[in-house]
Structures are given as structure tokens and as C-alpha cells.
Design a protein around this motif. Structure first.
Motif, PDB file in Angstrom:
ATOM      1  N   GLY A   1       1.090  -1.269  -0.065  1.00  0.00           N
ATOM      2  CA  GLY A   1       0.225   0.398  -0.552  1.00  0.00           C
ATOM      3  C   GLY A   1       0.992   0.998   0.136  1.00  0.00           C
ATOM      4  O   GLY A   1       2.455   1.138   0.054  1.00  0.00           O
ATOM      5  N   ASP A   2      -0.445   2.402   0.144  1.00  0.00           N
ATOM      6  CA  ASP A   2       0.992   4.074   0.263  1.00  0.00           C
ATOM      7  C   ASP A   2       1.314   3.964   1.838  1.00  0.00           C
ATOM      8  O   ASP A   2       0.858   4.105   2.624  1.00  0.00           O
ATOM      9  CB  ASP A   2      -0.176   5.127  -0.380  1.00  0.00           C
ATOM     10  N   ALA A   3       2.711   4.188   1.529  1.00  0.00           N
ATOM     11  CA  ALA A   3       3.478   4.676   2.959  1.00  0.00           C
ATOM     12  C   ALA A   3       2.819   5.500   3.766  1.00  0.00           C
ATOM     13  O   ALA A   3       2.495   5.625   5.036  1.00  0.00           O
ATOM     14  CB  ALA A   3       4.364   4.826   2.711  1.00  0.00           C
ATOM     15  N   LEU A   4       2.216   6.570   2.842  1.00  0.00           N
ATOM     16  CA  LEU A   4       1.622   7.530   3.649  1.00  0.00           C
ATOM     17  C   LEU A   4      -0.309   7.284   4.255  1.00  0.00           C
ATOM     18  O   LEU A   4       0.119   8.690   5.253  1.00  0.00           O
ATOM     19  CB  LEU A   4       2.459   9.087   2.706  1.00  0.00           C
ATOM     20  N   TYR A   5      -0.577   6.798   3.884  1.00  0.00           N
ATOM     21  CA  TYR A   5      -1.529   6.045   4.336  1.00  0.00           C
ATOM     22  C   TYR A   5      -1.026   5.783   6.064  1.00  0.00           C
ATOM     23  O   TYR A   5      -1.874   5.720   6.044  1.00  0.00           O
ATOM     24  CB  TYR A   5      -2.310   5.113   3.090  1.00  0.00           C
ATOM     25  N   ASP A   6      -0.690   5.222   6.139  1.00  0.00           N
ATOM     26  CA  ASP A   6      -0.210   4.748   7.189  1.00  0.00           C
ATOM     27  C   ASP A   6       0.534   5.488   8.032  1.00  0.00           C
ATOM     28  O   ASP A   6      -0.263   5.919   9.506  1.00  0.00           O
ATOM     29  CB  ASP A   6       1.137   3.818   7.733  1.00  0.00           C
ATOM     30  N   LEU A   7       1.074   6.653   8.030  1.00  0.00           N
ATOM     31  CA  LEU A   7       1.765   7.828   8.703  1.00  0.00           C
ATOM     32  C   LEU A   7       0.238   8.521   9.192  1.00  0.00           C
ATOM     33  O   LEU A   7       0.102   9.164  10.267  1.00  0.00           O
ATOM     34  CB  LEU A   7       2.977   8.258   7.825  1.00  0.00           C
ATOM     35  N   ALA A   8      -0.441   8.991   7.626  1.00  0.00           N
ATOM     36  CA  ALA A   8      -2.198   9.820   8.218  1.00  0.00           C
ATOM     37  C   ALA A   8      -2.167   8.759   9.307  1.00  0.00           C
ATOM     38  O   ALA A   8      -3.322   9.793   9.950  1.00  0.00           O
ATOM     39  CB  ALA A   8      -2.475  10.150   6.666  1.00  0.00           C
ATOM     40  N   THR A   9      -2.828   7.613   9.203  1.00  0.00           N
ATOM     41  CA  THR A   9      -3.673   7.306  10.339  1.00  0.00           C
ATOM     42  C   THR A   9      -2.909   7.289  11.566  1.00  0.00           C
ATOM     43  O   THR A   9      -3.599   7.993  12.525  1.00  0.00           O
ATOM     44  CB  THR A   9      -3.492   5.497   9.886  1.00  0.00           C
ATOM     45  N   PHE A  10      -1.936   6.591  11.584  1.00  0.00           N
ATOM     46  CA  PHE A  10      -0.900   6.827  12.945  1.00  0.00           C
ATOM     47  C   PHE A  10      -1.031   8.053  13.628  1.00  0.00           C
ATOM     48  O   PHE A  10      -1.387   8.955  14.774  1.00  0.00           O
ATOM     49  CB  PHE A  10       0.866   6.704  12.587  1.00  0.00           C
ATOM     50  N   ALA A  11      -1.175   9.397  12.120  1.00  0.00           N
ATOM     51  CA  ALA A  11      -0.679  10.696  13.272  1.00  0.00           C
ATOM     52  C   ALA A  11      -2.345  11.319  13.331  1.00  0.00           C
ATOM     53  O   ALA A  11      -2.107  12.148  13.965  1.00  0.00           O
ATOM     54  CB  ALA A  11      -0.184  12.271  12.455  1.00  0.00           C
ATOM     55  N   LEU A  12      -3.424  11.092  12.775  1.00  0.00           N
ATOM     56  CA  LEU A  12      -5.108  10.856  13.081  1.00  0.00           C
ATOM     57  C   LEU A  12      -4.996  11.613  14.449  1.00  0.00           C
ATOM     58  O   LEU A  12      -4.869  10.896  15.508  1.00  0.00           O
ATOM     59  CB  LEU A  12      -6.189  10.110  12.791  1.00  0.00           C
ATOM     60  N   GLY A  13      -5.783  12.866  14.507  1.00  0.00           N
ATOM     61  CA  GLY A  13      -5.982  13.372  15.417  1.00  0.00           C
ATOM     62  C   GLY A  13      -5.128  14.162  16.288  1.00  0.00           C
ATOM     63  O   GLY A  13      -5.452  14.381  17.353  1.00  0.00           O
ATOM     64  N   HIS A  14      -3.504  13.691  16.163  1.00  0.00           N
ATOM     65  CA  HIS A  14      -2.757  14.057  17.218  1.00  0.00           C
ATOM     66  C   HIS A  14      -2.028  14.818  16.353  1.00  0.00           C
ATOM     67  O   HIS A  14      -0.251  14.069  16.624  1.00  0.00           O
ATOM     68  CB  HIS A  14      -1.942  12.468  17.432  1.00  0.00           C
ATOM     69  N   GLU A  15      -2.045  15.646  14.610  1.00  0.00           N
ATOM     70  CA  GLU A  15      -1.407  15.673  13.874  1.00  0.00           C
ATOM     71  C   GLU A  15      -0.057  16.881  14.669  1.00  0.00           C
ATOM     72  O   GLU A  15       1.762  16.741  14.320  1.00  0.00           O
ATOM     73  CB  GLU A  15      -1.524  16.670  13.145  1.00  0.00           C
ATOM     74  N   GLU A  16       0.106  17.272  15.924  1.00  0.00           N
ATOM     75  CA  GLU A  16       1.208  17.952  16.301  1.00  0.00           C
ATOM     76  C   GLU A  16       2.176  17.063  16.876  1.00  0.00           C
ATOM     77  O   GLU A  16       3.451  17.129  17.484  1.00  0.00           O
ATOM     78  CB  GLU A  16       0.409  19.137  17.860  1.00  0.00           C
TER      79      GLU A  16
END
Length: 248
Positions: A179-194
């Protein structure tokens, strides 16, 4: 006897904890098969498989604690977030599994699913039209060619366990695959982009933040109705609807 703790339960699957053992009960045997195979291939810490007798998978509890949860504060330090970024990079750099995972759906398939879901959200009055329209625009940046990576596919922060600046394990691999690596990073940071800067520092590679934000909007738009239908509340503070509102 230890108490039986219901970790999560809905119509598709349930996870129970009894002492140091997690019991995953899944109506779809294919998901369990994917999880077992992915954990055997992943170059990062995963739970030990104790036994497997369909429809139940027994896993040993991990050391440490979850990095946090969507809608709640993170319990991890900056070092924990950076360590998680490094572990995610190690996964993404690993040899590709044969299966295409949740993060690997085609651009055409995703665009069609997203457009249909946006129409339903507005028509049924689930979300305001301007909120849906804006996030559909943001999501467009995710619909582009990408290089396949070994992805987890559901990399919520609650699925990453840490202890003293190190990752002790990653759980829930049923959506893993190419899959797209950035999907994982987006899911991981969801709601915690700080914490995204610390994650990227640990990841050790430049990433396109616009695409990460796009995946956050896309994932949230597709999740709202499913969550409501399965007993979860995406309108809780810090959860999916707040993520969508942050793009306005």
C-alpha cells in the motif's frame, strides 16, 4: 481467575483480554489469516501467537502501553513518537508481502468509493455539505500514483505499544499488505498532528504533508458512517469529525 476484559466488540469481531492473553474472535477467517502472515513477515515487534483455533486467535500481551488513542491525550513522550516513526520506516522498507492491503486500493476504486460516500453523507444529513465538500477537495491530493510499501493498513496510535522511548510491539495486522506508505503515517497521526514532526524525524525521510493531510480527510470521510453503524462515535472531541473540521 482473572477478569475478562472486553477490549473492543462489534458485529464483525471482538477482542477479549484474560490476564496476559488477548483472544481475538473474528467472523472472517481471512482476516485472521492475513494477520498471522503479516506478523510473521513484519520486521518490527509483534505479539506472540500462542494458538489459533478458528474463529479465535490467542496472542500474548505486549510489554509497555499504547502510545495513546484517538480522541484522547497521548501518553507517549517525544522519544516514543520518534521511535514509532523509526519502526514504521523499517516496516515500509521491508520486502513487499504478496497481498495488496487496505492502503493499496487503486486510485480509481478509492475515488469512486469516496464520491459515493460523500453523496450519502450529505444526502442523509450526516455531515454539513460544506464540510464534506472541503474535505473531498483536500482528499484529492491522496489520489495519485504511489510506490508500494509494506503497510500495516490500520496503524492507529492505540495499536503501537511503547516503553521508555522504544516500540515494544504493534498489534492488529488484519489490513496489512502492499500500500501507500503515507496512508499509514496519516492514520498514525490522525487527531494528533501536533506530534507529526517527531514521527517524521524518527521516520528519517522527507514526506509530503499535503498527502498526509489528504489521507486523513479521505480516511475520516469514509469512516464516519461505519463507526456510527458499529457503535462508535466519530463526533467525540478529537475524533474523525473534528479532524474534518480542522480542514475548514
Amino acid at each position: 481467575m482473572d477478569e475478562v476484559e472486553v477490549v473492543v466488540a462489534h458485529s464483525e469481531r471482538a477482542t477479549l483480554r484474560v490476564g496476559g492473553v488477548f483472544l481475538k474472535v473474528d467472523a472472517d477467517q481471512a482476516r485472521i489469516d492475513v494477520e498471522i502472515e503479516a506478523m510473521s513477515l513484519a520486521p518490527v515487534p509483534t505479539p506472540e501467537v500462542l494458538w489459533h483455533k478458528p474463529p479465535v486467535l490467542a496472542l500474548a500481551a505486549l510489554a509497555g502501553k499504547p502510545l495513546g488513542r484517538l480522541g484522547g491525550p497521548s501518553t507517549g513522550s517525544r522519544a516514543d513518537w520518534a521511535a514509532a516513526g523509526a519502526a514504521i520506516r523499517k516496516l515500509h522498507d521491508a520486502p513487499l508481502p504478496a497481498r495488496v492491503g487496505r492502503a493499496g486500493r487503486s486510485v480509481v476504486e478509492l475515488a469512486a468509493e469516496l464520491d459515493d460516500e460523500c453523496e450519502v453523507l450529505v444526502t442523509n444529513g450526516v455531515l454539513p455539505a460544506d464540510l464534506v465538500t472541503r474535505n473531498r477537495q483536500v482528499a484529492e491530493a491522496a489520489l495519485r500514483p504511489w510506490t508500494p510499501a509494506f503497510t500495516h493498513g490500520d496503524l492507529q496510535i492505540a495499536h503501537v505499544f511503547v516503553d521508555d522511548g522504544g516500540v515494544t510491539g504493534i498489534i492488529d495486522w488484519s489490513e496489512a499488505g502492499q500500500g501507500d506508505a503515507l496512508y499509514d503515517l496519516a492514520t498514525f497521526a490522525l487527531g494528533h498532528e501536533e506530534h507529526l514532526d517527531d514521527v517524521i524525524a524518527g521516520y528519517g525521510k522527507d514526506v509530503d504533508l499535503d498527502v498526509i493531510h489528504a489521507w486523513s480527510s479521505l480516511r475520516s470521510l469514509l469512516a464516519v458512517r461505519w463507526l456510527m453503524e458499529h457503535g462508535f462515535d466519530p463526533f467525540e472531541p478529537g475524533c474523525e469529525v473534528d479532524v474534518l473540521r480542522s480542514r475548514m
